[in-house]
Design an enzyme around this catalytic site. Structure first.
Site, PDB file in Angstrom:
ATOM      1  N   ILE A 149      15.334  41.148  37.889  1.00  0.00           N
ATOM      2  CA  ILE A 149      16.311  41.084  38.981  1.00  0.00           C
ATOM      3  C   ILE A 149      15.721  41.813  40.173  1.00  0.00           C
ATOM      4  O   ILE A 149      15.518  43.027  40.144  1.00  0.00           O
ATOM      5  CB  ILE A 149      17.653  41.712  38.557  1.00  0.00           C
ATOM      6  CG1 ILE A 149      18.260  40.905  37.402  1.00  0.00           C
ATOM      7  CG2 ILE A 149      18.622  41.772  39.726  1.00  0.00           C
ATOM      8  CD1 ILE A 149      19.524  41.497  36.835  1.00  0.00           C
ATOM      9  N   ARG A 186      21.348  62.512  27.257  1.00  0.00           N
ATOM     10  CA  ARG A 186      21.102  63.900  27.637  1.00  0.00           C
ATOM     11  C   ARG A 186      21.756  64.160  28.984  1.00  0.00           C
ATOM     12  O   ARG A 186      22.310  63.256  29.605  1.00  0.00           O
ATOM     13  CB  ARG A 186      19.599  64.154  27.758  1.00  0.00           C
ATOM     14  CG  ARG A 186      18.921  63.172  28.721  1.00  0.00           C
ATOM     15  CD  ARG A 186      17.470  63.502  28.973  1.00  0.00           C
ATOM     16  NE  ARG A 186      16.766  62.428  29.651  1.00  0.00           N
ATOM     17  CZ  ARG A 186      16.802  62.193  30.948  1.00  0.00           C
ATOM     18  NH1 ARG A 186      17.537  62.973  31.741  1.00  0.00           N
ATOM     19  NH2 ARG A 186      16.125  61.199  31.491  1.00  0.00           N
ATOM     20  N   VAL A 189      19.031  65.020  35.568  1.00  0.00           N
ATOM     21  CA  VAL A 189      18.699  65.879  36.702  1.00  0.00           C
ATOM     22  C   VAL A 189      19.815  65.810  37.745  1.00  0.00           C
ATOM     23  O   VAL A 189      20.253  66.824  38.289  1.00  0.00           O
ATOM     24  CB  VAL A 189      17.358  65.443  37.336  1.00  0.00           C
ATOM     25  CG1 VAL A 189      17.043  66.280  38.573  1.00  0.00           C
ATOM     26  CG2 VAL A 189      16.223  65.541  36.328  1.00  0.00           C
ATOM     27  N   ARG A 248      15.828  65.443  45.576  1.00  0.00           N
ATOM     28  CA  ARG A 248      14.926  66.197  44.699  1.00  0.00           C
ATOM     29  C   ARG A 248      13.689  66.589  45.500  1.00  0.00           C
ATOM     30  O   ARG A 248      12.931  65.729  45.954  1.00  0.00           O
ATOM     31  CB  ARG A 248      14.493  65.346  43.513  1.00  0.00           C
ATOM     32  CG  ARG A 248      15.623  64.804  42.666  1.00  0.00           C
ATOM     33  CD  ARG A 248      15.047  64.130  41.441  1.00  0.00           C
ATOM     34  NE  ARG A 248      16.051  63.396  40.685  1.00  0.00           N
ATOM     35  CZ  ARG A 248      15.835  62.848  39.484  1.00  0.00           C
ATOM     36  NH1 ARG A 248      14.634  62.962  38.937  1.00  0.00           N
ATOM     37  NH2 ARG A 248      16.790  62.195  38.864  1.00  0.00           N
TER      38      ARG A 248
END
Length: 454
Positions: free
Chosen positions: A214, A302, A305, A348
């Protein structure tokens, strides 16, 4: 169970907790421990043991600087947890955070692993079983093979059926490795061989599956939290389309490209899907927005970030909630208690040189100053004098800004990044400012094919 019966108990759930990670995430986990009255014990390598963020903290050196001898050394970490009398362990993200063998090893030695059960982690860690489970739960998928491909010939048959271009992907893959594009029938065999060879080298697993490629979509993910009693909530979605080499640069919430109808439908389906597999803890379901439809790609079992974005919008501390849930407590809030306000953006910031092909830039930070102000949050482990080691991820900090509107959040981010001071090593701040100031980003006219403004 109603939200009124849920609450943080007066007595901490664990007395001592092993922080099995480093850098920014280690500081983040420790902050949650401090709030709960738990003593964090840091597992450190020789490269990190003198870092400023560990000053005044309890530490255990688990090995040499390189990750296989330290942060990936399962036996050493579990032994350190046992010997330091920790009854719980938080893996953070990266390293061993999604390793079901490590989770099972912790449990076998009486150490509570703060994450989903090993069986759920194993199921969602393999791409094709995860897709089958999510299809059964009602999520839309990207058209492709029903499971593992037997051969290049079968890959050609599936590609002819779903339509070109297609993407060959490693069953155990991640980080963009073990992936190859075939834009026509004559490219399938070579793409299959190349993807398989890279997958074997990177993951020791050459199994592949196929999806229709895609192009021009948006990368959207949904944050969920679940307890062991079957309660699951979502904390909205995040748009993570701005990436370089499959590594996220900037995240925001809510997604500016998602319709209210598609958002509501998929958030509810994600909650049902997590409940259907017995998921426990924090998790993120990743989707590709394809012409208005969110199609499931994978689940990260998990903490992410970018969880900070969801924390800012919801006002909930996800790490505190992770620890509470792992200790056996029910969720401290229900879906009706989750109020998602305004707009949040995260950048980040890495020690990399954008002018030199983003080459990692280890070295000493001579001077560091984090921005402050209304609607500004900085998560970092860095201060003046910090030595950026060459052995690990180069993340220095996450800057998160919030505003009543997207424009306000963007404006605050531009101001905050202008105030951030990092002398001694180059950072990706100039790249982020270029993105944030670009007409493409400001007007929301971009997709996965290119970084806006670059």
């Amino acid at each position: 169970m109603s939200a009124k019966t849920r609450g943080t108990p007066a007595v901490p759930m664990f007395r001592r907790l092993m922080v099995a990670n480093r850098g920014e995430v280690a500081v983040r986990i420790a902050r949650a421990c401090d709030l709960l009255g738990i003593t964090p014990v840091f597992a450190t390598s020789t490269a990190d043991r003198d870092a400023g963020y560990l000053r005044g903290r309890e530490t255990v050196c688990i090995g040499a600087a390189r990750s296989p001898q330290s942060y990936l050394n399962m036996q050493a970490i579990v032994q350190a947890a046992r010997q330091s009398e920790c009854t719980a362990l938080h893996p953070g993200w990266g390293f061993l955070s999604e390793n079901p063998v490590f989770a099972a090893l912790c449990e076998a030695h009486g150490v509570t692993f703060i994450g989903p059960p090993a069986r759920a982690m194993h199921l969602m860690g393999k791409k094709t079983p995860a897709k089958a489970a999510m299809r059964a739960a009602g999520l839309a998928l990207i058209p492709g093979s029903d499971g593992i491909l037997d051969s290049a010939e079968q890959a050609r048959e599936v590609a002819d059926r779903v339509g070109y271009p297609v993407l060959l992907k490693a069953e155990s893959g991640g980080g963009g490795r073990g992936m190859r594009i075939a834009r026509g029938p004559d490219e399938v065999a070579s793409a299959y061989a190349d993807a398989q060879a890279e997958a074997i080298a990177a993951f020791g697993d050459g199994r592949l599956y196929l999806e229709r490629l895609i192009e021009g979509g948006r990368h959207v993910e949904i944050q969920i939290m679940a307890d062991r009693y079957g309660d699951v909530v979502h904390l909205g979605e995040r748009d993570c389309t701005v990436q370089r080499n499959h590594q996220k640069l900037l995240e925001e919430s809510p997604s500016p490209s998602l319709s209210a109808e598609e958002r509501e439908k998929t958030l509810a389906a994600a909650v049902r899907a997590a409940a259907s597999i017995g998921y426990v803890g924090a998790g993120t379901m990743e989707f590709l927005l394809d012409q208005g439809t969110l199609r499931f790609m994978e689940m990260n079992t998990r903490l992410q970030v970018e969880h900070s974005v969801s924390e800012v919008r919801s006002g909930r501390d996800l790490v505190v909630e992770q620890i509470r849930v792992a200790a056996g407590h029910p969720l401290s809030f229900g879906q009706a208690d989750v109020v998602l306000a305004g707009h949040a953006i995260e950048c980040r910031i890495n020690a990399e040189d954008p002018a030199n092909n983003f080459k990692p830039a280890p070295g000493k930070i001579v001077r560091w100053h984090s921005p402050t102000g209304e609607g500004v949050r900085v998560d970092t482990h860095v201060d003046s004098g910090y030595e950026v080691p060459p052995h690990y991820d180069s993340l220095l900090c996450k800057v998160i800004t919030a505003g009543a509107t997207r424009d306000e959040a963007i404006g605050r981010m531009i101001t905050a990044l202008g105030e951030l001071v990092c002398e001694g090593v180059p950072t990706t701040v100039p790249l982020h400012l270029q993105i944030l100031r670009s007409p493409a980003f400001r007007s929301n006219h971009y997709d996965t094919r290119a970084i806006p403004g670059i």
